[in-house]
Structures are given as C-alpha cells and as structure tokens.
Write a protein that holds these residues in place. Structure first.
Motif, PDB file in Angstrom:
ATOM      1  N   UNK A   2      78.915  39.470  31.620  1.00  0.00           N
ATOM      2  CA  UNK A   2      79.251  38.780  29.914  1.00  0.00           C
ATOM      3  C   UNK A   2      80.023  39.553  28.935  1.00  0.00           C
ATOM      4  N   UNK A   3      80.875  39.419  28.382  1.00  0.00           N
ATOM      5  CA  UNK A   3      81.961  40.404  28.112  1.00  0.00           C
ATOM      6  C   UNK A   3      82.091  40.221  26.382  1.00  0.00           C
ATOM      7  N   UNK A  56      88.093  46.838  21.295  1.00  0.00           N
ATOM      8  CA  UNK A  56      86.845  47.127  22.448  1.00  0.00           C
ATOM      9  C   UNK A  56      86.443  46.082  23.214  1.00  0.00           C
ATOM     10  N   UNK A  57      85.978  46.159  24.878  1.00  0.00           N
ATOM     11  CA  UNK A  57      84.909  45.250  25.628  1.00  0.00           C
ATOM     12  C   UNK A  57      84.081  45.102  26.094  1.00  0.00           C
ATOM     13  N   UNK A  58      83.252  44.401  24.961  1.00  0.00           N
ATOM     14  CA  UNK A  58      81.667  45.094  25.215  1.00  0.00           C
ATOM     15  C   UNK A  58      80.810  44.256  26.407  1.00  0.00           C
ATOM     16  N   UNK A  59      80.017  45.037  27.327  1.00  0.00           N
ATOM     17  CA  UNK A  59      78.948  44.423  28.406  1.00  0.00           C
ATOM     18  C   UNK A  59      78.159  43.500  27.716  1.00  0.00           C
ATOM     19  N   UNK A  66      86.387  48.409  27.905  1.00  0.00           N
ATOM     20  CA  UNK A  66      87.005  48.290  27.991  1.00  0.00           C
ATOM     21  C   UNK A  66      87.919  48.132  26.782  1.00  0.00           C
ATOM     22  N   UNK A  67      89.636  48.425  26.610  1.00  0.00           N
ATOM     23  CA  UNK A  67      89.688  48.886  25.492  1.00  0.00           C
ATOM     24  C   UNK A  67      91.387  48.014  26.188  1.00  0.00           C
ATOM     25  N   UNK A  93      87.457  39.415  37.981  1.00  0.00           N
ATOM     26  CA  UNK A  93      87.858  38.456  37.668  1.00  0.00           C
ATOM     27  C   UNK A  93      87.477  38.223  36.030  1.00  0.00           C
ATOM     28  N   UNK A  94      88.051  39.969  35.063  1.00  0.00           N
ATOM     29  CA  UNK A  94      87.710  40.305  33.561  1.00  0.00           C
ATOM     30  C   UNK A  94      89.136  39.921  33.714  1.00  0.00           C
ATOM     31  N   UNK A  95      90.418  40.216  34.299  1.00  0.00           N
ATOM     32  CA  UNK A  95      91.334  40.050  34.165  1.00  0.00           C
ATOM     33  C   UNK A  95      91.795  38.376  32.798  1.00  0.00           C
ATOM     34  N   UNK A  96      91.558  37.743  33.920  1.00  0.00           N
ATOM     35  CA  UNK A  96      91.216  36.274  32.536  1.00  0.00           C
ATOM     36  C   UNK A  96      90.227  36.089  31.265  1.00  0.00           C
ATOM     37  N   UNK A  97      88.816  36.513  31.519  1.00  0.00           N
ATOM     38  CA  UNK A  97      88.934  37.299  29.870  1.00  0.00           C
ATOM     39  C   UNK A  97      89.660  37.798  29.050  1.00  0.00           C
ATOM     40  N   UNK A  98      89.808  38.870  29.993  1.00  0.00           N
ATOM     41  CA  UNK A  98      90.876  39.459  29.069  1.00  0.00           C
ATOM     42  C   UNK A  98      92.104  39.491  27.838  1.00  0.00           C
ATOM     43  N   UNK A  99      92.736  38.425  29.215  1.00  0.00           N
ATOM     44  CA  UNK A  99      94.076  38.086  28.712  1.00  0.00           C
ATOM     45  C   UNK A  99      93.148  36.318  27.285  1.00  0.00           C
TER      46      UNK A  99
END
Length: 155
Positions: A2-3, A56-59, A66-67, A93-99
């Motif tokens: 969960x991000x 920032x991306x938080x867990x 992430x940033x 799997x973080x690529x889609x969430x980052x996008x």
C-alpha cells in the motif's frame, strides 16, 4: 504494498538523501549529481526552480520509499517528470501506482501534458510508462522522449 503520496512543500530533501545513499542509485536518478547526496546542491541546481514540485511516495508505515519531481515544461500546462526513484523493497508492481501518482500530481498542478525521458535500457520503467499510456515521441542518445496527454490535454 500500500503506497501513498505526499507533496514535498517544505522542499525537505533529507528523506531523499536517505534513499539515495548508493552511488549507483544516485547516478540513475541524476547522473550529474555529486555523491554522496548533497541536499544543498539539489536545492541549488536540480530542484531550485520555484515552479518545481516534488513528491515522496510513502509505504503503509509512512516511511519514504520513493520520490519524483515535476518541472514546468515548455509552458505551465506541461510538466516534465524528473528524478524518479523507487526503493528496491517497494518496486514489484509499483510502476502502475507511480504512474497514477504522477498523473494525479500533474493534474493538481494544472498540467494538460506530462513529458519525460527514459533510458532505453531501463525496460521496467519503459514498459511501465508505455502501459500507462505514454507515447514514445523520439529516441536519441539511449533515451526515449515520451509524453502523455491528460484528460482534456493538448491534441
């Protein structure tokens, strides 16, 4: 995993310094930056423009994993994605969430289009951008220039 996302309004780069202790990771994010990570250098050279916005991306525990930054592109309606980084433990799997985070942040900043450059030998990132709907505009010097028009974006 969960991000969530947090806008870096304070221009605090200490969490990014913790994320980029490895010289190879730092070189991937910004090959022109000094190692070890220097927050003063980043504030002066890389994120110093008043219109740059970083996130920032938080867990799930609220730790930064992430940033990314969005720089004003050819005009205020275009944002250029820069300095993308996701820690190894948060990747799968973080690529889609980052996008999704990038699109949401760009929309909140009034952008109609997002542009970026991606190294051609970074297949996971390139595939994530293509899967998110980015269009490859050109390839030069080992980099793909890509763009995504947001809802109501430029034609």
């Amino acid at each position: 995993m969960s991000l969530t996302i947090r806008r870096n309004r304070e221009r605090d780069l200490e969490p990014l310094a913790r994320l980029l202790t490895d010289s190879e990771a730092l070189a991937l994010v910004n090959p022109n930056a000094s190692h070890p990570f220097d927050p003063f250098e980043w504030n002066e050279k890389w994120l110093g423009d008043l219109h740059d916005e970083s996130f920032y991306i938080l867990d799930a525990d609220g730790a930064e994993v992430g940033f990314f930054a969005l720089r004003v592109g050819a005009g205020p309606e275009i944002r250029h994605l820069t300095y993308v980084f996701v820690a190894e433990e948060a990747r799968g799997g973080a690529g889609a969430v980052m996008a999704e985070f990038v699109e949401s942040a760009a929309r909140d900043l009034g952008a109609l289009t997002i542009t970026l450059k991606c190294e051609l030998d970074n297949a996971p990132a390139l595939n994530a951008y293509l899967s998110a709907g980015y269009e490859e505009m050109s390839r030069t010097e080992g980099m793909a220039t890509m763009r995504l028009d947001l809802d109501g974006g430029l034609a």
